[in-house]
Design a protein around this motif. Structure first.
Motif, PDB file in Angstrom:
ATOM      1  N   ARG A  34     -16.473  73.278 139.279  1.00  0.00           N
ATOM      2  CA  ARG A  34     -17.105  74.186 140.234  1.00  0.00           C
ATOM      3  C   ARG A  34     -16.675  75.640 140.032  1.00  0.00           C
ATOM      4  NH1 ARG A  34     -16.361  69.401 142.349  1.00  0.00           N
ATOM      5  NH2 ARG A  34     -18.039  68.392 143.471  1.00  0.00           N
ATOM      6  N   ASN A  35     -15.393  75.841 139.682  1.00  0.00           N
ATOM      7  CA  ASN A  35     -14.903  77.211 139.498  1.00  0.00           C
ATOM      8  C   ASN A  35     -13.589  77.182 138.735  1.00  0.00           C
ATOM      9  OD1 ASN A  35     -12.679  76.951 141.487  1.00  0.00           O
ATOM     10  ND2 ASN A  35     -14.378  76.778 142.953  1.00  0.00           N
ATOM     11  N   GLU A  95     -10.404  75.670 140.569  1.00  0.00           N
ATOM     12  CA  GLU A  95     -10.373  74.202 140.531  1.00  0.00           C
ATOM     13  C   GLU A  95      -9.883  73.712 139.171  1.00  0.00           C
ATOM     14  OE1 GLU A  95     -13.493  70.754 141.706  1.00  0.00           O
ATOM     15  OE2 GLU A  95     -14.159  72.081 140.087  1.00  0.00           O
TER      16      GLU A  95
END
Length: 173
Positions: free
Chosen positions: A19-20, A23
């Protein structure tokens, strides 16, 4: 861009589940193993070999990924679902390589001081469970199929599958 940041973004960009970057930095064992390798490799190069090996073994215990500190790894390596990955002492891994779980870059001889492990070109993808063995070269932009056993050199832009690994496709570009 530093190798550390490039490793982080490689995982973020090549894993559709990521997700990013936060993470990935906190929760991806493949990234943790590569970062630990980078510290261990630096120590290895400073002739602090025991400490380098100790860090690599601690990282193996935490991540399930064993990268010898003597290996040479370019920027942007992505180890996805890395449990069981082994990268041997004289292995060379190019830039932007993707390795899936259970992959071994292993040796076929016990000769000390000689090249025993494979050299992997840039942008190679190595499928889950594949074994790439010996002092061979896997050409850039090649793909090694899951569970293949590769013991011979592979030209650039090839697709290899099977046991023993056979080239089934080559780009004509």
């Amino acid at each position: 861009m530093s190798n550390w940041r490039r490793d982080l973004y490689a995982a973020r960009d090549r894993d559709p589940a990521a997700r990013n970057a936060v993470e990935v930095a906190l929760l991806y064992p493949g990234v943790h193993a590569i970062w630990a390798y980078r510290v261990a490799h630096w120590l290895w190069a400073q002739d602090q070999r025991f400490l380098g090996r100790a860090i690599s073994q601690i990282a193996r215990g935490i991540t399930g990924i064993e990268i010898h500190p003597g290996a040479t790894i370019g920027p942007g390596l992505f180890i996805d679902h890395g449990m069981g990955v082994v990268i041997g002492e004289t292995a060379e891994v190019g830039a932007d390589v993707t390795i899936y779980h259970g992959v071994t870059l292993g040796g076929t001889t016990l000769d000390r001081g000689k090249k025993r492990h494979p050299s992997i070109g840039d942008r190679v993808i190595i499928g889950a469970g594949a074994k790439v063995l010996g002092a061979i070269v896997i050409g850039a932009d090649s793909r090694i199929g899951a569970n293949s056993v590769v013991v011979r050199a592979v030209p650039p832009k090839s697709v290899v599958v099977g046991v023993p690994g056979q080239i089934v496709s080559r780009s004509r570009v």
